[in-house]
Design a protein around this motif. Structure first.
Motif, PDB file in Angstrom:
ATOM      1  N   ALA A 164      39.164  46.464  40.274  1.00 32.69           N
ATOM      2  CA  ALA A 164      39.373  45.020  40.360  1.00 32.69           C
ATOM      3  C   ALA A 164      40.708  44.579  39.797  1.00 32.69           C
ATOM      4  O   ALA A 164      41.042  43.393  39.817  1.00 32.69           O
ATOM      5  CB  ALA A 164      38.238  44.298  39.628  1.00 32.69           C
ATOM      6  N   TYR A 181      35.133  39.570  43.086  1.00 38.32           N
ATOM      7  CA  TYR A 181      35.376  40.930  43.573  1.00 38.32           C
ATOM      8  C   TYR A 181      34.069  41.516  44.110  1.00 38.32           C
ATOM      9  O   TYR A 181      33.057  41.551  43.395  1.00 38.32           O
ATOM     10  CB  TYR A 181      35.922  41.822  42.449  1.00 38.32           C
ATOM     11  CG  TYR A 181      36.171  43.249  42.896  1.00 38.32           C
ATOM     12  CD1 TYR A 181      37.301  43.567  43.641  1.00 38.32           C
ATOM     13  CD2 TYR A 181      35.277  44.261  42.571  1.00 38.32           C
ATOM     14  CE1 TYR A 181      37.533  44.873  44.056  1.00 38.32           C
ATOM     15  CE2 TYR A 181      35.506  45.568  42.983  1.00 38.32           C
ATOM     16  CZ  TYR A 181      36.638  45.859  43.732  1.00 38.32           C
ATOM     17  OH  TYR A 181      36.871  47.151  44.153  1.00 38.32           O
ATOM     18  N   TYR A 204      31.860  39.695  39.640  1.00 35.68           N
ATOM     19  CA  TYR A 204      31.657  40.836  40.546  1.00 35.68           C
ATOM     20  C   TYR A 204      30.349  40.665  41.296  1.00 35.68           C
ATOM     21  O   TYR A 204      29.389  40.040  40.832  1.00 35.68           O
ATOM     22  CB  TYR A 204      31.654  42.160  39.754  1.00 35.68           C
ATOM     23  CG  TYR A 204      30.480  42.301  38.814  1.00 35.68           C
ATOM     24  CD1 TYR A 204      29.254  42.805  39.261  1.00 35.68           C
ATOM     25  CD2 TYR A 204      30.590  41.933  37.480  1.00 35.68           C
ATOM     26  CE1 TYR A 204      28.181  42.921  38.410  1.00 35.68           C
ATOM     27  CE2 TYR A 204      29.516  42.037  36.617  1.00 35.68           C
ATOM     28  CZ  TYR A 204      28.306  42.535  37.087  1.00 35.68           C
ATOM     29  OH  TYR A 204      27.218  42.633  36.249  1.00 35.68           O
ATOM     30  N   GLU A 221      38.139  34.616  39.678  1.00 34.25           N
ATOM     31  CA  GLU A 221      38.377  35.579  40.756  1.00 34.25           C
ATOM     32  C   GLU A 221      37.084  36.330  41.073  1.00 34.25           C
ATOM     33  O   GLU A 221      36.332  36.708  40.171  1.00 34.25           O
ATOM     34  CB  GLU A 221      39.456  36.569  40.319  1.00 34.25           C
ATOM     35  CG  GLU A 221      39.797  37.620  41.362  1.00 34.25           C
ATOM     36  CD  GLU A 221      40.813  38.619  40.849  1.00 34.25           C
ATOM     37  OE1 GLU A 221      41.036  39.622  41.541  1.00 34.25           O
ATOM     38  OE2 GLU A 221      41.358  38.400  39.746  1.00 34.25           O
TER      39      GLU A 221
END
Length: 404
Positions: free
Chosen positions: A352, A331, A402, A329
């Motif tokens: 997040a 972010y 991130y 994922e």
């Protein structure tokens, strides 16, 4: 043609009351080619179904596969009362809107286990909502307070002077009346539901029906190895979780606990489970290999065998070879959340969705479960330098890339 595999039906059960009536019902059903009405009720008090719920659902599927009439009963009416089983105080009631919203998610999830075409989904508001006050009074006349106080949680609270509302007395009565309304032959429930299930037998007699047989199932122990699986205790495996997470969570349970999981949430025969246990004890089977078999079996139940195999490959890459997963994922840190030096790691975790609160993020860091680029973070005040990007790992299975 109905075929009754009694050993499969008995597998994993705690009690069948009474066993002789159970056998007679199955024999009569076979002889008359008449399916039994098998009922299990689920109060939609939370939106997610977890592996603990599937202990009952799998037993329902066994009956279903043998040709019996399975009723998945959503207790939208009883859900607004709140089941007092095991509770030491009067529990908070849910609104009808909350109950109905949860019920919709239940309907979407149960068909990962049950056959959609063969499952009767019913709501107990269908008959409870139509009852007049006179009907309710008639129902209450069929049971007495002395019998209610035989239930452990009620008797303990009464003895200790803790409040018990009349509404709570209504819960087992309404659940029992569900069996009358459905003319149930068999009702399934967890061991904590035994009293309520027996009330159903009593009420069926009162209304001139043949009493149902009750089958109680053990409560599945959660990932912590001590308490029953529960979302509120965060020791659960949700059946809608990604395959990698399901497999990883099963692999995290203790070696001893995996045998209970084999018994309650797989179709592996009891005799084979005993042989597998002996194989581990004799050193012929590695416990990790056996646990992986269990994990893939459970994962395949909610997805398919191919997906389970892929989850195993990814698990081995991450936890055995220490590689990163294929999909991580991402972010993007909002500009307004940055400081001159970067961003506080606790703040990033909350933003997040890696932690629900600053307190939870701090506990994760303090517990040694947070890594930045494979380096453990021990300082709760750590600042991540920005601009830049990196990989944040929380626990064993959660990764975040991130950027900012």
């Amino acid at each position: 043609m109905i075929r009754n595999n009694i050993e499969l039906l008995k597998k994993g059960t705690e009690e069948i009351i009474p066993l002789d009536e159970f056998q007679k019902k199955l024999e009569r059903s076979e002889k008359e080619n008449r399916p039994l009405v098998v009922k299990a009720g689920f109060d939609p008090t939370a939106p997610d179904i977890h592996l603990g719920h599937t202990v009952l659902l799998r037993k329902m599927k066994h009956f279903q596969d043998m040709g019996h009439r399975v009723v998945f009963l959503i207790g939208d009416f009883t859900g607004m009362i709140g089941d007092p089983s095991g509770k030491s105080e009067t529990r908070k009631r849910l609104t009808r809107e909350e109950v109905l919203a949860n019920a919709e998610t239940y309907k979407k999830q149960v068909f990962k286990i049950l056959d959609r075409e063969k499952t009767i989904v019913d709501f107990n508001s269908r008959w409870c909502g139509e009852m007049s006050f006179a009907d309710v009074l008639e129902l209450t006349s069929r049971y007495n307070v002395a019998r209610m106080l035989e239930r452990d949680d009620f008797s303990n609270r009464y003895r200790e002077g803790i409040s018990i509302s009349i509404l709570e007395f209504m819960y087992p009565l309404v659940q029992g009346y569900d069996s009358v309304a459905l003319r149930a032959d068999i009702e399934l429930g967890g061991t904590d539901q035994k009293f309520n299930l027996l009330v159903g037998r009593d009420l069926q007699r009162e209304y001139g029906q043949e009493p149902q047989v009750i089958m109680t199932m053990p409560l599945l122990v959660g990932l912590d190895g001590t308490q029953k699986m529960s979302k509120s205790l965060n020791n659960y495996i949700g059946i809608n979780e990604p395959p990698r997470d399901i497999l990883g969570k099963v692999m995290s349970i203790s070696d001893e606990l995996m045998y209970l999981y084999f018994e309650l949430v797989t179709d592996v025969p009891v005799g084979e489970i005993a042989s597998l246990r002996k194989g581990v004890q004799d050193g012929e089977i590695h416990p990790r290999a056996l646990k992986m078999r269990l994990a893939k079996d459970i994962c395949a139940q909610f997805y398919d065998p191919e997906t389970a195999e892929k989850a195993e490959t990814e698990f081995n890459r991450i936890f055995v070879k220490k590689d990163l997963p294929d999909e991580i994922e991402e972010y993007a840190v909002p500009e307004g959340e940055k400081s001159e030096s970067g961003i506080w790691i606790v703040k990033l975790m909350v933003l997040a969705g890696l932690a629900k609160s600053n307190g939870e993020a701090r506990r994760l860091i303090k517990g040694g479960g947070v890594y930045l680029e494979n380096e453990k973070i021990t300082d709760e005040d750590f600042e991540i330098a920005l601009p830049g990007e990196g990989i944040l790992k929380v626990g064993k299975r959660r990764f975040l890339r991130y950027k900012g």
